[in-house]
Design an enzyme around this catalytic site. Structure first.
Site, PDB file in Angstrom:
ATOM      1  N   SER A 194      34.981 101.506 -13.057  1.00 15.65           N
ATOM      2  CA  SER A 194      36.054 102.363 -12.566  1.00 15.65           C
ATOM      3  C   SER A 194      36.468 103.335 -13.677  1.00 15.65           C
ATOM      4  O   SER A 194      35.626 104.063 -14.201  1.00 15.65           O
ATOM      5  CB  SER A 194      37.212 101.512 -12.050  1.00 15.65           C
ATOM      6  OG  SER A 194      38.111 102.270 -11.291  1.00 15.65           O
ATOM      7  N   GLU A 311      33.651 100.927  -1.323  1.00 17.11           N
ATOM      8  CA  GLU A 311      34.645 101.088  -2.382  1.00 17.11           C
ATOM      9  C   GLU A 311      36.057 101.232  -1.817  1.00 17.11           C
ATOM     10  O   GLU A 311      37.011 100.628  -2.294  1.00 17.11           O
ATOM     11  CB  GLU A 311      34.314 102.340  -3.220  1.00 17.11           C
ATOM     12  CG  GLU A 311      32.965 102.328  -3.913  1.00 17.11           C
ATOM     13  CD  GLU A 311      32.990 101.651  -5.269  1.00 17.11           C
ATOM     14  OE1 GLU A 311      34.053 101.128  -5.673  1.00 17.11           O
ATOM     15  OE2 GLU A 311      31.940 101.635  -5.931  1.00 17.11           O
ATOM     16  N   HIS A 401      35.758  98.056  -3.943  1.00 17.26           N
ATOM     17  CA  HIS A 401      35.820  98.444  -5.350  1.00 17.26           C
ATOM     18  C   HIS A 401      36.161  97.231  -6.213  1.00 17.26           C
ATOM     19  O   HIS A 401      37.056  96.443  -5.890  1.00 17.26           O
ATOM     20  CB  HIS A 401      36.911  99.510  -5.507  1.00 17.26           C
ATOM     21  CG  HIS A 401      36.969 100.166  -6.844  1.00 17.26           C
ATOM     22  ND1 HIS A 401      35.982 100.995  -7.313  1.00 17.26           N
ATOM     23  CD2 HIS A 401      37.921 100.143  -7.808  1.00 17.26           C
ATOM     24  CE1 HIS A 401      36.318 101.461  -8.505  1.00 17.26           C
ATOM     25  NE2 HIS A 401      37.491 100.941  -8.834  1.00 17.26           N
TER      26      HIS A 401
END
Length: 482
Positions: A194, A311, A401
């Protein structure tokens, strides 16, 4: 589990850490001086040396931050720090106990950079324990860095991208000191997820830090850096809320807790589609001359890069997705500037998906998958692309995610992973992914075909396969429109 002591000496002084089951751990080692007082909103400076043996059995304090809230807080682990503990710029090292024996030879190294949207997270989270990598013959280093207003404000009279500058300092520390722990300074892979993945891309893009990186692993990391005006939106909005100018002097006059409180109020009710702006990397002649999307195609280090299939399902609950009407999705596509060809491709490839899921895929492609594919298409150095597709049974998360982290760290039994993956995820998949990441760190090759020339992608699932780029029509529409 019996714990013994472990010792090492670096340039700033001797350390006493802990050891158990053949792994040595050294925690909370300063790589830079505390960035507070006169050092606040300044570049990181060298740490002070110490006399005597420094205790290295406890993690250093986290950077100032508030916990996640709502559903995200239920799924992602949180830390809470108001900045009163100032020695936040620290690293941690896990290394095999045999690493410094003369016959072993120096081992490959990985530097882990945590994510958290540039305003949350820390190296002390349970899911980031480096034991599994050390057990696999890798010297594992993790680092804290400044977050939020302290690390990514765009102020008129202060250096930009201070959090990135911290990570660059941690990389330089690793290069200079890792031999004391049995690591090879010429074999440093930088890995992040990320926002941490974005910082990995930035390190590889910088002329001063790129040469220190022998390989990179980018998990779900944005590859764009904004112009200073756009990156500074959050800073200007905070300054307006606080009634102060966007200057170093004005921001430094407030405590970290005061800035956190203002940011919490500013971000209340925001989502990826609306609300307060978030913190971003800024293009800057000194700290980031070129966006990673532009710089990574010519970087010579091998890269492992990928995304998760769903995600967006971390950011949107199933109910929220179900409530998005076709009309609202159309407005979202316009706001995100999604190419019409991509919208048509989503309808074709997912005819039974709801408008919310198609909008979520558009958001994922716009932020992550399309930039990643554009970089992978243009690179000539070895590039390995993956997609994590395993579907979590927890709260409609799917392959959301950050779900892959428990598998990469081979830590499915840890609370941080159980939150997202439940209590019965496939252990075989964790072994497979962890082993691939170790091969990438050790050999520069995770064990499947490079992306070019056939655009091959390793899709990790209960039965993993190497396939042509999934959903290529939608992803490629972004390149055609740019």
């Amino acid at each position: 589990m019996s714990t013994e002591t472990a010792e090492a000496t670096i340039s700033t002084g001797p350390l006493r850490g802990g050891a158990s089951d053949g792994i040595r751990r050294f925690l909370g080692i300063p790589y830079a001086a505390p960035p507070f007082g006169p050092r606040r909103f300044q570049l990181p400076s060298a740490p002070d040396s110490w006399t005597g043996v420094r205790d290295a059995t406890q993690f250093g304090p986290a950077a100032p931050q508030t916990p996640y809230r709502g559903r995200t807080g239920q799924l992602l682990p949180s830390l809470n720090s108001d900045g009163t503990d100032e020695d936040i710029l620290t690293v941690n090292v896990w290394t095999p106990a045999s690493a410094t024996e003369p016959a072993s030879g120096p081992l490959p190294v990985v530097l882990w950079i945590h994510g958290g949207a540039f305003e949350r997270g820390g190296s002390s989270l349970d899911g980031y324990d480096g034991t599994s990598f050390a057990r696999s013959g890798v010297v594992f280093v993790s680092a804290n860095y400044r977050l939020g207003s302290e690390g990514f404000s765009v102020l008129e009279d202060a250096p930009r991208n201070l959090g990135l500058e911290d990570v660059a300092a941690a990389l330089r520390w690793t290069h200079a000191e890792i031999a004391a722990f049995g690591g090879d300074p010429s074999r440093i892979t930088v890995m992040g997820e990320s926002a941490g993945g974005a910082l990995v891309g930035a390190l590889l893009s910088r002329p001063d830090t790129g040469p220190l990186v022998s390989g990179a692993i980018i998990e779900s990391g944005p590859l764009d850096a904004a112009d200073p005006k756009r990156a500074g939106r959050v800073t200007r909005a905070l300054a307006k809320r606080l009634g102060i100018p966007a200057t170093r002097e004005a921001f430094a006059a407030l405590s970290p807790a005061e800035l956190l409180a203002a940011r919490t109020a500013q971000a209340a009710g925001s989502s990826p589609l609306r609300g307060a702006p978030g913190f971003l990397l800024a293009r800057d002649p000194e700290s980031l001359p070129e966006s990673p999307r532009a710089a990574l195609p010519t970087a010579t280090a091998p890269i492992l890069i990928g995304t998760n299939t769903d995600e967006y399902r971390l950011w949107f609950t199933p109910d929220a997705l179900a409530r998005i009407s076709p009309w609202q999705a159309t407005l979202g596509h316009l706001a995100l500037k999604i190419p019409r060809a991509a919208v048509r491709a989503y309808r074709t490839q997912s005819p039974h998906a709801g408008a919310g899921d198609r909008l979520g895929q558009a958001l994922t492609d716009s932020m992550l998958r399309a930039p990643m594919t554009q970089v992978a298409d243009r690179r000539t150095a070895p590039t390995f692309v993956y997609e994590f597709a395993w579907q979590s049974p927890v709260d409609g998360l799917g392959a959301g995610h950050a779900l892959e982290l428990g598998f990469v760290f081979d830590g499915l039994d840890k609370p941080d992973s159980i939150r997202m993956a439940g209590d019965a995820p496939p252990q075989r998949l964790a072994h497979e992914m962890h082993d691939a990441w170790v091969r990438m760190i050790r050999d520069g090759d995770p064990g499947w075909e490079p992306f070019a020339p056939g655009r091959r992608v390793r899709v990790f699932d209960v039965e993993s396969r190497t396939l042509p780029l999934p959903r290529a029509d939608a992803v490629d529409a972004f390149s055609s429109a740019s």
